[in-house]
Design a protein around this motif. Structure first.
Motif, PDB file in Angstrom:
ATOM      1  N   HIS A 127      69.976  83.500 -11.972  1.00 49.49           N
ATOM      2  CA  HIS A 127      71.088  82.467 -11.900  1.00 49.49           C
ATOM      3  C   HIS A 127      70.662  81.437 -11.156  1.00 49.49           C
ATOM      4  N   LEU A 128      70.158  81.527  -9.983  1.00 52.06           N
ATOM      5  CA  LEU A 128      69.617  80.498  -9.160  1.00 52.06           C
ATOM      6  C   LEU A 128      68.543  79.742  -9.813  1.00 52.06           C
ATOM      7  N   HIS A 129      67.595  80.334 -10.489  1.00 54.94           N
ATOM      8  CA  HIS A 129      66.425  79.614 -10.959  1.00 54.94           C
ATOM      9  C   HIS A 129      66.854  78.541 -12.173  1.00 54.94           C
ATOM     10  N   GLN A 130      68.221  78.869 -12.718  1.00 53.13           N
ATOM     11  CA  GLN A 130      68.542  78.275 -13.874  1.00 53.13           C
ATOM     12  C   GLN A 130      69.724  77.371 -13.655  1.00 53.13           C
ATOM     13  N   ARG A 131      70.507  77.493 -12.565  1.00 56.54           N
ATOM     14  CA  ARG A 131      71.490  76.865 -12.355  1.00 56.54           C
ATOM     15  C   ARG A 131      71.460  75.159 -12.214  1.00 56.54           C
ATOM     16  N   THR A 140      67.899  71.655 -12.612  1.00 53.33           N
ATOM     17  CA  THR A 140      68.064  72.896 -11.887  1.00 53.33           C
ATOM     18  C   THR A 140      68.032  72.532 -10.304  1.00 53.33           C
ATOM     19  N   LEU A 141      67.911  73.499  -9.864  1.00 58.24           N
ATOM     20  CA  LEU A 141      67.806  73.560  -8.388  1.00 58.24           C
ATOM     21  C   LEU A 141      66.285  73.170  -7.967  1.00 58.24           C
ATOM     22  N   SER A 142      66.192  72.757  -6.737  1.00 58.01           N
ATOM     23  CA  SER A 142      64.878  72.398  -6.465  1.00 58.01           C
ATOM     24  C   SER A 142      64.082  73.599  -6.073  1.00 58.01           C
ATOM     25  N   ASP A 143      63.091  73.784  -5.886  1.00 59.67           N
ATOM     26  CA  ASP A 143      62.146  74.668  -5.482  1.00 59.67           C
ATOM     27  C   ASP A 143      62.519  75.170  -4.030  1.00 59.67           C
ATOM     28  N   SER A 144      62.531  74.072  -3.423  1.00 58.30           N
ATOM     29  CA  SER A 144      62.762  74.380  -1.921  1.00 58.30           C
ATOM     30  C   SER A 144      64.193  75.063  -1.856  1.00 58.30           C
ATOM     31  N   SER A 145      65.259  74.630  -2.365  1.00 56.52           N
ATOM     32  CA  SER A 145      66.604  75.209  -2.453  1.00 56.52           C
ATOM     33  C   SER A 145      66.540  76.689  -2.750  1.00 56.52           C
ATOM     34  N   ILE A 146      65.655  77.143  -3.788  1.00 54.82           N
ATOM     35  CA  ILE A 146      65.530  78.492  -4.256  1.00 54.82           C
ATOM     36  C   ILE A 146      65.149  79.211  -3.333  1.00 54.82           C
ATOM     37  N   VAL A 147      63.949  78.817  -2.870  1.00 58.46           N
ATOM     38  CA  VAL A 147      63.085  79.581  -1.830  1.00 58.46           C
ATOM     39  C   VAL A 147      64.239  79.858  -0.576  1.00 58.46           C
ATOM     40  N   PRO A 207      56.935  83.462  -8.829  1.00 54.28           N
ATOM     41  CA  PRO A 207      55.667  82.948  -8.572  1.00 54.28           C
ATOM     42  C   PRO A 207      55.628  81.237  -8.871  1.00 54.28           C
ATOM     43  N   ARG A 208      56.255  80.937 -10.033  1.00 51.88           N
ATOM     44  CA  ARG A 208      56.372  79.469 -10.389  1.00 51.88           C
ATOM     45  C   ARG A 208      56.907  78.585  -9.372  1.00 51.88           C
ATOM     46  N   VAL A 209      57.934  79.010  -8.639  1.00 51.91           N
ATOM     47  CA  VAL A 209      58.546  78.368  -7.755  1.00 51.91           C
ATOM     48  C   VAL A 209      57.781  78.369  -6.430  1.00 51.91           C
ATOM     49  N   VAL A 210      57.260  79.300  -5.899  1.00 52.27           N
ATOM     50  CA  VAL A 210      56.463  79.543  -4.915  1.00 52.27           C
ATOM     51  C   VAL A 210      55.455  78.700  -4.923  1.00 52.27           C
TER      52      VAL A 210
END
Length: 364
Positions: free
Chosen positions: A60-64, A72-79, A112-115
């Motif tokens: 959900h986080l990776h898609q919302r 989508t959420l930024s990589d920073s927000s997800i991490v 891994p993509r987000v990191v």
């Protein structure tokens, strides 16, 4: 509302504040992330998190979409969200001794993509000296509040001090004659509780005068030496006024950040984070320091014991600046390089020898 979760949330806030020494902004973010997970779990107890719930929430986080309007959420927000949640569950297990499915917690891990995306984001350019001057030029100075705010921005540019230290400064900590700030760790909120004597950086006489004028206004206005340099509500004490009402320090850094935000709006420029001014100063140091000893002094003046800290965390060039410098090197012919080497040799000479050489060149 789940009462059990509310009690845990209350205890966790106390843990983050007292044990971890986190600020209000960090704690508020952690609570928002907990609330989002709790809603996704349908209000069930936090410790009942299952593998399927954790995986679904992660997806959900990776898609919302982002509240800012991005797809989508930024990589920073997800991490940061997942990192806050894992820290909370670690606390549940370690301190509250609750049984939590470790496999479920393990699934609160960014892809891994987000990191990789977070690590390889283009470097954001630090604010330029011109942008900071643009801010100051756009700030009014008609009222005591306006002069306080303008002096606050000027002092951060002049000293590179951290926000927490600035809002805890007292009038007595400014040494006008020596152009220095004494950061006494017993009274000033310095990083790691270090005592520091900070000299003013060479950013311009006009910047210095803004700070000097404010300090004199405070002292001539009857402020005690122990009074805050930047009080939440400055007051002028008339001669013979025996009122001993103390001026209050700002309790958080938020008002200071709002000063920067408002100044940037007035100057019609993007928001400048107060801490980013330290990057500006470090890049200035790399430009004007002629020797390693000077660069080391510059680094220590920013509060860094190791030069590596300054170079790795504050002296990094953004991609555009890197490319500009490299293209300049490619286009520089040997004659210009010879001139640059002569200039560097001149700057490394003692002051008296530089003055003598300048006299010879001028007479010639």
């Amino acid at each position: 509302m789940n009462p059990w979760n509310e009690r845990l949330r209350h205890d966790y806030i106390e843990h983050l504040s007292d044990a971890k020494k986190h600020g209000d902004k960090t704690i508020d973010a952690a609570m928002r992330h907990l609330t989002e997970l709790e809603r996704y779990m349908g209000g069930k107890n936090f410790e009942s998190l299952t593998k399927s719930q954790a995986k679904a929430f992660n997806d959900h986080l990776h898609q919302r979409p982002s509240k800012a309007g991005a797809d989508t959420l930024s990589d920073s927000s997800i991490v940061h969200t997942l990192s806050d949640l894992k820290a909370f569950f670690d606390w549940l297990i370690t301190f509250k001794k609750l049984k939590v499915d470790l496999e479920a917690v393990a699934r609160l891990t960014p892809s891994p993509r987000v990191v990789i995306g977070l690590k390889t984001q283009p470097d954001k350019a630090p604010p330029t000296a011109d942008k900071i001057r643009q801010m100051l030029a756009a700030m009014a100075d008609q009222t005591v509040f306006q002069r306080r705010n303008r002096a606050l921005v000027a002092l951060i540019y002049l000293t590179g001090m951290r926000v927490g230290a600035v809002i805890s400064l007292r009038c007595k900590h400014v040494k006008l004659a020596d152009r220095q700030i004494l950061q006494n760790a017993r009274e000033v909120n310095t990083k790691f509780g270090k005592n520091m004597l900070t000299s003013w950086f060479p950013v311009g006489e006009d910047i210095q005068q803004i700070v000097v004028a404010w300090v004199r206004e405070r002292l001539e206005g009857g402020a005690d030496p122990d009074a805050p340099l930047f009080p939440a509500r400055p007051r002028f004490r008339l001669p013979g006024d025996e009122t001993r009402e103390k001026e209050a320090f700002w309790k958080t850094s938020q008002p200071l950040r709002e000063v920067f935000r408002s100044a940037c709006r007035s100057a019609d420029i993007d928001y400048i984070n107060p801490h980013a001014v330290r990057d500006t100063l470090m890049l200035l140091g790399l430009e004007i320091c002629a020797t390693w000893e000077e660069l080391k002094a510059w680094s220590q003046n920013l509060g860094h014991e190791k030069l590596d800290t300054s170079l790795v965390h504050y002296g990094k060039l953004d991609t555009n600046r890197q490319n500009t410098l490299m293209q300049g090197l490619v286009r520089t012919d040997l004659t210009v390089r010879d001139e640059q080497e002569l200039l560097m040799l001149y700057r490394r000479l003692p002051a008296k020898k530089r003055a003598s050489l300048l006299d010879v060149l001028t007479l010639g």
